[in-house]
Design an enzyme around this catalytic site. Structure first.
Site, short mmCIF file in Angstrom:
data_model
loop_
_atom_site.label_atom_id
_atom_site.label_comp_id
_atom_site.label_asym_id
_atom_site.label_seq_id
_atom_site.Cartn_x
_atom_site.Cartn_y
_atom_site.Cartn_z
N GLU A 7 0.78 -1.23 0.00
CA GLU A 7 0.00 0.00 0.00
C GLU A 7 0.82 1.28 0.00
O GLU A 7 0.27 2.36 0.04
CB GLU A 7 -0.93 0.00 1.23
CG GLU A 7 -2.01 -1.03 1.12
CD GLU A 7 -2.79 -1.15 2.39
OE1 GLU A 7 -2.40 -0.50 3.38
OE2 GLU A 7 -3.76 -1.88 2.40
N GLY A 136 3.48 4.62 6.78
CA GLY A 136 2.52 3.93 5.93
C GLY A 136 1.49 4.89 5.37
O GLY A 136 1.27 5.98 5.93
N CYS A 137 0.84 4.50 4.29
CA CYS A 137 -0.09 5.41 3.62
C CYS A 137 -1.33 5.70 4.47
O CYS A 137 -1.65 6.86 4.75
CB CYS A 137 -0.47 4.83 2.26
SG CYS A 137 -1.09 3.15 2.33
N TYR A 138 -2.02 4.64 4.90
CA TYR A 138 -3.18 4.86 5.77
C TYR A 138 -2.77 5.52 7.08
O TYR A 138 -3.45 6.41 7.59
CB TYR A 138 -3.87 3.52 6.08
CG TYR A 138 -4.73 2.97 4.98
CD1 TYR A 138 -5.80 3.70 4.46
CD2 TYR A 138 -4.50 1.69 4.47
CE1 TYR A 138 -6.60 3.18 3.45
CE2 TYR A 138 -5.31 1.16 3.47
CZ TYR A 138 -6.35 1.90 2.96
OH TYR A 138 -7.15 1.39 1.97
N ALA A 139 -1.65 5.07 7.63
CA ALA A 139 -1.19 5.62 8.91
C ALA A 139 -0.93 7.12 8.81
O ALA A 139 -1.23 7.87 9.74
CB ALA A 139 0.07 4.90 9.37
#
Length: 275
Positions: A7, A136-139
């Site tokens: 991701e 991370g992307c979502y994080a």
């Protein structure tokens, strides 16, 4: 490789750019002496866009690249800073040969033990760090969304949607929303909780298969009463040129292909929503 491990996409790569731009690399004068950069994995899904960013940067000179498909090019000894754009679990074997060099790792391998590369919350640490782990992307989305209320939120629930590029795939013609790793299964929950110091009760990511890129997260939480939550966020991100608090519509097309983040807050007597 599992899709959830694939991701790290354009927002994450732009964070590499932000880390690089805002870091005081150990040189006498960055305006006169370009930073000599090496990239491992430069032909991969993460490496190719990273190479584009570095080529356009006025203070970088790519002097070494290495990948399984194209081998080694240049001189590793000349590098000051090395980017690792490798699959999870593979960067460790290269670290012994990089002693004395500054390393920025785009994989999730070192997010718990290296300096976490989110400039909006750890800029000074990044400036001095020899080892930086890219978020991370979502994080990134969730931490930026809750950072102004750190230590003052509980019962956090998250619903997030993303384009298909994070899975290493091209957009499909057929409409499809794919829900996966719901509840507390997603591996990026660990870094969200570590750097927010808050418990994520549930995180439900959804992939939109006919959309290439972008992330839109809706974060729901209970929090202490704030007289003006919008003002709280405005004050927290004052001076951060890549984060803007909106009062109107938030949409991914305004930020795609950049390292920008747009967010808005919604407050009522039941709690808080950050989008």
């Amino acid at each position: 490789m599992p899709a959830e491990r694939e991701e790290e996409q354009s927002r994450k790569l732009w964070h590499s750019f932000e880390i690089f731009k805002n870091s005081s690399i150990k040189q006498d004068n960055m305006n006169e002496d370009k930073v000599k950069v090496g990239v491992y994995g430069h032909t991969g899904r993460l490496g190719e866009p990273l190479m584009g960013i570095l080529r356009e940067h006025p203070n970088t000179d790519i002097v070494y690249t290495e990948s399984r498909s194209s081998g080694k090019r240049g001189d590793l000894e000349e590098t000051d800073t090395v980017f690792m754009a490798l699959p999870p679990g593979t960067s460790e074997e290269y670290l012994p040969s990089l002693e004395g060099k500054r390393i920025i790792d785009l994989s999730p391998d070192h997010r718990s033990d290296w300096v976490y590369g989110l400039p909006e919350s750890r800029r000074e640490e990044i400036r001095e760090a020899e080892r930086v782990a890219n978020p991370g992307c979502y994080a990134t989305s969730i931490i930026l969304g809750l950072a102004p209320l750190q230590d003052e939120v509980n019962e956090v629930y998250i619903s997030a949607v993303s384009g298909i590029s994070g899975a290493g795939m091209k957009p499909k013609g057929e409409d499809n929303f794919l829900s996966y790793e719901e509840g507390r299964k997603h591996y990026q929950i660990e870094e969200m909780e570590k750097y927010l110091d808050a418990e994520i009760v549930s995180f439900s990511p959804t992939r939109i298969d006919n959309t290439e890129k972008g992330i839109l997260s809706s974060i729901f939480a209970r929090t202490e009463d704030f007289e003006d939550i919008y003002e709280t966020y405005e004050d927290f991100y004052k001076g951060e040129e890549f984060v803007k608090i909106e009062e109107g519509t938030v949409q991914t097309k305004d930020v795609n292909g950049t390292n920008l983040c747009r967010m808005k807050t919604v407050q009522n007597d039941k709690g808080l929503e950050v989008i």
